[in-house]
Design an enzyme around this catalytic site. Structure first.
Site, mmCIF file in Angstrom:
data_model
loop_
_atom_site.group_PDB
_atom_site.id
_atom_site.type_symbol
_atom_site.label_atom_id
_atom_site.label_comp_id
_atom_site.label_asym_id
_atom_site.label_seq_id
_atom_site.Cartn_x
_atom_site.Cartn_y
_atom_site.Cartn_z
ATOM 1 N N SER A 18 -5.795 7.783 5.335
ATOM 2 C CA SER A 18 -4.516 7.545 5.999
ATOM 3 C C SER A 18 -3.742 8.839 6.218
ATOM 4 O O SER A 18 -2.816 8.867 7.032
ATOM 5 C CB SER A 18 -3.679 6.523 5.232
ATOM 6 O OG SER A 18 -4.338 5.273 5.284
ATOM 7 N N CYS A 48 -7.576 0.766 -2.568
ATOM 8 C CA CYS A 48 -8.786 1.591 -2.494
ATOM 9 C C CYS A 48 -9.135 2.158 -3.851
ATOM 10 O O CYS A 48 -9.487 3.337 -3.960
ATOM 11 C CB CYS A 48 -8.612 2.736 -1.518
ATOM 12 S SG CYS A 48 -7.368 2.496 -0.275
ATOM 13 N N GLU A 104 0.804 -1.212 0.000
ATOM 14 C CA GLU A 104 0.000 0.000 0.000
ATOM 15 C C GLU A 104 0.843 1.271 0.000
ATOM 16 O O GLU A 104 0.325 2.364 0.050
ATOM 17 C CB GLU A 104 -0.952 0.027 1.199
ATOM 18 C CG GLU A 104 -2.027 -1.043 1.152
ATOM 19 C CD GLU A 104 -1.612 -2.316 1.834
ATOM 20 O OE1 GLU A 104 -0.388 -2.474 2.093
ATOM 21 O OE2 GLU A 104 -2.472 -3.147 2.097
ATOM 22 N N CYS A 127 -4.124 4.245 -5.527
ATOM 23 C CA CYS A 127 -3.942 3.260 -4.474
ATOM 24 C C CYS A 127 -4.347 1.896 -4.980
ATOM 25 O O CYS A 127 -5.315 1.758 -5.703
ATOM 26 C CB CYS A 127 -4.781 3.615 -3.263
ATOM 27 S SG CYS A 127 -4.694 2.364 -1.995
ATOM 28 N N ARG A 134 -11.272 2.787 5.160
ATOM 29 C CA ARG A 134 -10.329 3.326 6.145
ATOM 30 C C ARG A 134 -10.792 4.639 6.732
ATOM 31 O O ARG A 134 -10.092 5.246 7.508
ATOM 32 C CB ARG A 134 -8.958 3.490 5.510
ATOM 33 C CG ARG A 134 -8.307 2.160 5.233
ATOM 34 C CD ARG A 134 -7.082 2.279 4.355
ATOM 35 N NE ARG A 134 -6.579 0.951 4.080
ATOM 36 C CZ ARG A 134 -7.125 0.129 3.179
ATOM 37 N NH1 ARG A 134 -8.153 0.524 2.462
ATOM 38 N NH2 ARG A 134 -6.634 -1.082 2.995
ATOM 39 N N HIS A 141 -11.721 5.963 -4.675
ATOM 40 C CA HIS A 141 -11.274 7.204 -5.305
ATOM 41 C C HIS A 141 -12.125 7.516 -6.534
ATOM 42 O O HIS A 141 -12.425 8.681 -6.805
ATOM 43 C CB HIS A 141 -9.799 7.115 -5.688
ATOM 44 C CG HIS A 141 -8.884 7.197 -4.509
ATOM 45 N ND1 HIS A 141 -8.726 8.356 -3.776
ATOM 46 C CD2 HIS A 141 -8.096 6.274 -3.910
ATOM 47 C CE1 HIS A 141 -7.873 8.139 -2.791
ATOM 48 N NE2 HIS A 141 -7.479 6.883 -2.837
ATOM 49 N N CYS A 169 -0.443 5.389 -2.145
ATOM 50 C CA CYS A 169 0.622 5.798 -3.066
ATOM 51 C C CYS A 169 1.369 4.551 -3.472
ATOM 52 O O CYS A 169 2.576 4.507 -3.505
ATOM 53 C CB CYS A 169 1.559 6.773 -2.395
ATOM 54 S SG CYS A 169 2.270 6.134 -0.892
ATOM 55 N N CYS A 173 -2.743 2.250 5.060
ATOM 56 C CA CYS A 173 -2.655 2.334 3.606
ATOM 57 C C CYS A 173 -2.266 3.747 3.281
ATOM 58 O O CYS A 173 -2.854 4.676 3.783
ATOM 59 C CB CYS A 173 -4.010 2.029 2.979
ATOM 60 S SG CYS A 173 -4.082 2.461 1.250
#
Lengths: 567, 161
Positions: free
Chosen positions: A503, A64, A14, A61, A480, A68, A550, A547
Site C-alpha cells: 500500500s 496481512c 486496516e 497489520c 496486495r 510480514h 498500521c 490497507c
C-alpha cells in the site's frame, strides 16, 4: 465550479486512509491520498534479535499478518545467505497461497462487492429467475432456486429487523448502481457462501501455522513443523489429507463462483474498464520458491513499464539485483525528514517523523513515496497477472482467457486484455490470481507429500550470525502486491529495518518530482454523480484492496467515525 | 457449550493492545475448562470469524475510547456493542464489529456477547502498556473470569511454580 471532497477514513480497520479529490464538471480533476496514521514499527525493531523480527512485524497489520512474518524471515535468511529445506518452502508456500485465497475472496465479497451490488434492490428479485441466471453461468450446486429463495427470505428478515438500517444511508439506490435485482440477489447469495469458502482457506493456515490470525510456525532457517509419517502429534499424512479437502473446496468455489461473478459484474459495469488505470508501470515479484535457495518459482514476476507487456523484465531470484538496486523512497510530501536531500534506498532508510498540517502542495501523508528506477509503479494482483501473461505463465493465461471470454459473451462484444488496466480490471486480475493460487496450493501439497515419500523430513537449518555487518532483503508477492523487508544486521542485532509495503507503493503521496502515486492517478477523470455520495471514488480505491499496514483498532463509543466533507 | 474469549488490539501501540495483553495474562494465571477457547485476535477481523462462529458465548476484551479516565473498564452487552456496520462510508470494511455483523447476517452470531472496553491513555509506539492501564490489567482478567463463573464454568488459578 470546483468542489473539494474529503473522505476520511476510507478504510477503518486496516489503518486510516484519507482521500481528497477536486471535482469539476462531474469528474475528478485532482487527487490526494494520505495515510493518516504514523507507522514506526521499524523503530521498535532496532537492537533486537533478527530471529524475533518476524513475530513483531506480523503485528503491524491486522489483515496481512502472515505476509510480514514470511517476508521478514526471508530478509534475514537473505542477509545470512541461508538456504532452507525444501519442505519448509512447501509449507510456507501453502500458508501464503491459502492466505492469498482468503484475502482475495474476503476482499471481493465482503469488502468491495457492495460497491457494485445493491443489497436493497435484491429484495425485488424473482428467486426463480435468479436461479435460472446463476445456473446458466455455472454448475455450482448452490445456484438453485431453493438457495435463492432462502437467501431472499433471509435478506427480508434482516432488513425487516432493522439491522440493515445503516445500509439505507449508504449507497443503495445510488444512480451508479446498475445491476438488475436478480444479479444483485445472486451476488448476495454468493456473499453468504463466500463466508463459508473463506473458512476453508483459514483452516489451512491454522492447520499449518499452528495458530491464526498470527502464525507461530515460521523461523529464520525454515519452519518449526516437525514432519513424520507415523506420529500423531505432528504433520502427518492424515492431517495432510484433511488439508487437501479444504483445497478442493476452495478450487470449486473459485472456479464456479468467484471467477464467474467477477466476469458477470465486469460485463454489467463494462464502462468501468475506461476508468481507474492510473499508473501503468507494473511491479511484481516471483513467488512460491520450489528450491532451497529461491531461484525456481512457480509464479513469475518482474517489471512492465508503460502498460507494454513486450517490455517485461523478469525478477529471477531471492536477492535479485534488478529489484534490489531499483527501489528508493521519497519523503518530500510525507511527514518525515531525511538527514540529506533526495530519496533514499531502504538499506539507508530513515524513519524520523516531521508532522506538518495537511498541505496540498507540501507534506500530507504518513506514507513515503516509493519509486522503481525513479518511476512510480503499481503493485498488486493486476501487476502479477500482467507479468504472468508476459512471461507465458500458462495457469495465469488460462484463467485470464476464461474470465475475459465469459465477460465478453455476457456483454455481447469482445473485451480486450487492455481492459484490465482499469478499476474493474483490478478485480478481474484478483480473481484470476485466486485461480492460480489454488493451483499453487495443490502443487505444493503434492510436492511436500512426494518429498516426504522419499524420506526427507528436514524443515529447519540453524542460522548463525556473523560478527560485523550483513544486509539482506526479502520479498513476497502478497495479496496486495510486492512486499519487501530490508534489514541491516550488526553483530547479530538489527541495526536498520525498513518495510516497503504494497500500500506504500500504491497509496503513497507525490514523489520527489511531484509525480502523483497510483491511487491518486487512478482517480483522475473518474465520474462523480453526486459529490455528497462519492461512490465512484470508493470503487476505484477499493479496487486496490486498500490497507495501510498500521492498523489501529479501537472501539469508538457511539461516535461518527467517518466523515465525508464536501466543500 | 462453547465459549470464545477474544482479545483484540495492536500490541505495538501501547494501550491499543490491552485486549491481547489481557487474554495472555488470563492464560498465564488460570486453567480454563475445555469449553473455552482463547484467541489472540490481534487486529484481525475476518480471520477470527471461523473460531467465533457458532460460539454460545463470546467475551471480548478491547481498547475502547469513551473519554473516561485511562484504565476505566466498561462492560457492554448485546445491542450496546457499537457499530454493527454503522459507518456511513464503509458498511463493508471488515473490523471486529463488521465481523459480528457478518455473523449476524449469516445466523452464526454467538447468543451472548459481552465486551470489556478499557480506556486507553496512549497509542505511542511501544510494546508495553502505560502504568495506568497496566495497573488495571488484572482487574480486566478478573472480570473475564467472573463472567465464566457466572455461566457455570470452573476456572481454577494455576499453582505458583
Amino acid at each position: 465550479m470546483t468542489k473539494r471532497i474529503t473522505i476520511d477514513p476510507i478504510t477503518r480497520i486496516e489503518g486510516h486512509l484519507r482521500i481528497d479529490v477536486e471535482v469539476d464538471g462531474g469528474k475528478v480533476t485532482k487527487a490526494w491520498s494520505s495515510g493518516q496514521m504514523w507507522r514506526g514499527v521499524e523503530l521498535i525493531l532496532l537492537g533486537r534479535d533478527p530471529r524475533d523480527a518476524w513475530a513483531i512485524t506480523q503485528r503491524i497489520c491486522g489483515v496481512c499478518t502472515t505476509v510480514h512474518a514470511i517476508t521478514s524471515v526471508r530478509a534475514v535468511e537473505n542477509a545470512l545467505n541461508l538456504e532452507i529445506p525444501v519442505n519448509a518452502q512447501f509449507i510456507r508456500n501453502m500458508i501464503i497461497s491459502a492466505h492469498a485465497l482468503h484475502d482475495h475472496i474476503v476482499h471481493f465479497y465482503h469488502l468491495s462487492a457492495l460497491d457494485w451490488v445493491d443489497v436493497v434492490s435484491a429484495l425485488k428479485a424473482d428467486p426463480v429467475k435468479t436461479a435460472q441466471l446463476a445456473e446458466s453461468l455455472s454448475d455450482w450446486p448452490l445456484n438453485n432456486r431453493h438457495v435463492m429463495t432462502q437467501t431472499l427470505e433471509k435478506l427480508k428478515t434482516f432488513v425487516g429487523s432493522g439491522q440493515l438500517g445503516p445500509f439505507t444511508n449508504g449507497y443503495w439506490g445510488h444512480p451508479a448502481m446498475k445491476l438488475s435485482p436478480e444479479v444483485n440477489l445472486m451476488a448476495v447469495a454468493h456473499y453468504l457462501q463466500a463466508l463459508d469458502a473463506q473458512r476453508h482457506a483459514n483452516k489451512i493456515v491454522t492447520l499449518l501455522g499452528s495458530k491464526s490470525p498470527h502464525i507461530q510456525n515460521v523461523a529464520v532457517g525454515g519452519v518449526s513443523n516437525p514432519i513424520a509419517t507415523d506420529s500423531q502429534s505432528v504433520l502427518t499424512i492424515e492431517r495432510l489429507l484433511k488439508l487437501k479437502e479444504h483445497m478442493d473446496a476452495l478450487g470449486e468455489f473459485v472456479r464456479k463462483v468467484y471467477l464467474v461473478d467477477v466476469a458477470a459484474i465486469g460485463a454489467f459495469y463494462a464502462d468501468w474498464t475506461k476508468y481507474g488505470a492510473g499508473v501503468t508501470n507494473y511491479l511484481s515479484c516471483p513467488d512460491f520458491p520450489m528450491d532451497s535457495k529461491g531461484t525456481q518459482f512457480l509464479v513469475p514476476g518482474g517489471y512492465i513499464p508503460d502498460a507494454d507487456i513486450g517490455k517485461y523484465k523478469p525478477i529471477t531470484a531471492f536477492g535479485d539485483a534488478f529489484l534490489r538496486d531499483g527501489v528508493e523512497e521519497s519523503v518530500k510530501h510525507a511527514w518525515y525528514e531525511y538527514s540529506k536531500p533526495g530519496p533514499l534506498h531502504p538499506y539507508k532508510g530513515e524513519t524520523t517523523p516531521k508532522y506538518t498540517d495537511f498541505q496540498d502542495d507540501g507534506k500530507y501523508s504518513w506514507l513515503k513515496a516509493p519509486t522503481f528506477y525513479g518511476k512510480r509503479a503499481q503493485v498488486g494482483p493486476l501487476a502479477n497477472v500482467l507479468c504472468g501473461i508476459a512471461a507465458g505463465h500458462q495457469p495465469t493465461i488460462n484463467y485470464a482467457t476464461k474470465l475475459l471470454d465469459t465477460a465478453s459473451s455476457l456483454l455481447g462484444s469482445k473485451i480486450p486484455l487492455a481492459a484490465l488496466h482499469s478499476t474493474i480490471g483490478r478485480h478481474a486480475a484478483r480473481a484470476v490470481r485466486a485461480g492460480v493460487m489454488q493451483e499453487v496450493l495443490v502443487q505444493n501439497w503434492q510436492a511436500l507429500l512426494t518429498n516426504m515419500g522419499k524420506g526427507d523430513v528436514a524443515t529447519f537449518n540453524k542460522p548463525t550470525f556473523p560478527k560485523g555487518e550483513v544486509m539482506g532483503f526479502g520479498f513476497h508477492e502478497a495479496p496486495r502486491g510486492l512486499l519487501s523487508h530490508w534489514t541491516v544486521i550488526r553483530d547479530g542485532k538489527i541495526a536498520n529495518y525498513q518495510c516497503v509495503v504494497p500500500s506504500t507503493w500504491n497509496a503513497g503521496p507525490r514523489d520527489e518530482n511531484d509525480v502523483i502515486g497510483p491511487y491518486e492517478a487512478s482517480l483522475m477523470d473518474n465520474p462523480i454523480a453526486d459529490a455528497e455520495l462519492p461512490l465512484e471514488v470508493l470503487r476505484t480505491i477499493h479496487s486496490f484492496d486498500p490497507c495501510l499496514a498500521c492498523a489501529v483498532h479501537v472501539v469508538e463509543d457511539n461516535q461518527e467515525v467517518v466523515q465525508v466533507k464536501a466543500l | 457449550m462453547h465459549v470464545v474469549i477474544l482479545g483484540v488490539g495492536n500490541i505495538l501501540l501501547t494501550d491499543e493492545g490491552v485486549g491481547v495483553h489481557a487474554v495472555n495474562q488470563l492464560l498465564e494465571r488460570f486453567d480454563l475448562p475445555e469449553e473455552v477457547d482463547v484467541i489472540d485476535g490481534g487486529t484481525s477481523g475476518m480471520d477470527c470469524l471461523d473460531q467465533v462462529s457458532g460460539a454460545d458465548y463470546l467475551l471480548i476484551a478491547d481498547c475502547m475510547r469513551a473519554k473516561k479516565e485511562p484504565g476505566t473498564i466498561t462492560r457492554l452487552t448485546g445491542d450496546q456493542i457499537p457499530a454493527f456496520f454503522k459507518t456511513r462510508i464503509s458498511p463493508h470494511q471488515v473490523g471486529l464489529s463488521d465481523m459480528l455483523g457478518a455473523l449476524n447476517f449469516h445466523d452464526m452470531l454467538p447468543k451472548t456477547i459481552v465486551l470489556f472496553g478499557i480506556e486507553p491513555k496512549s497509542f505511542e509506539l511501544s510494546m508495553e502498556l502505560t502504568p495506568e492501564v497496566g495497573a488495571k490489567l488484572s482487574e480486566v482478567v478478573d472480570n473475564l473470569v467472573a463472567e465464566l463463573k457466572d455461566i457455570g464454568l470452573a476456572v481454577t488459578p494455576k499453582r505458583a511454580a
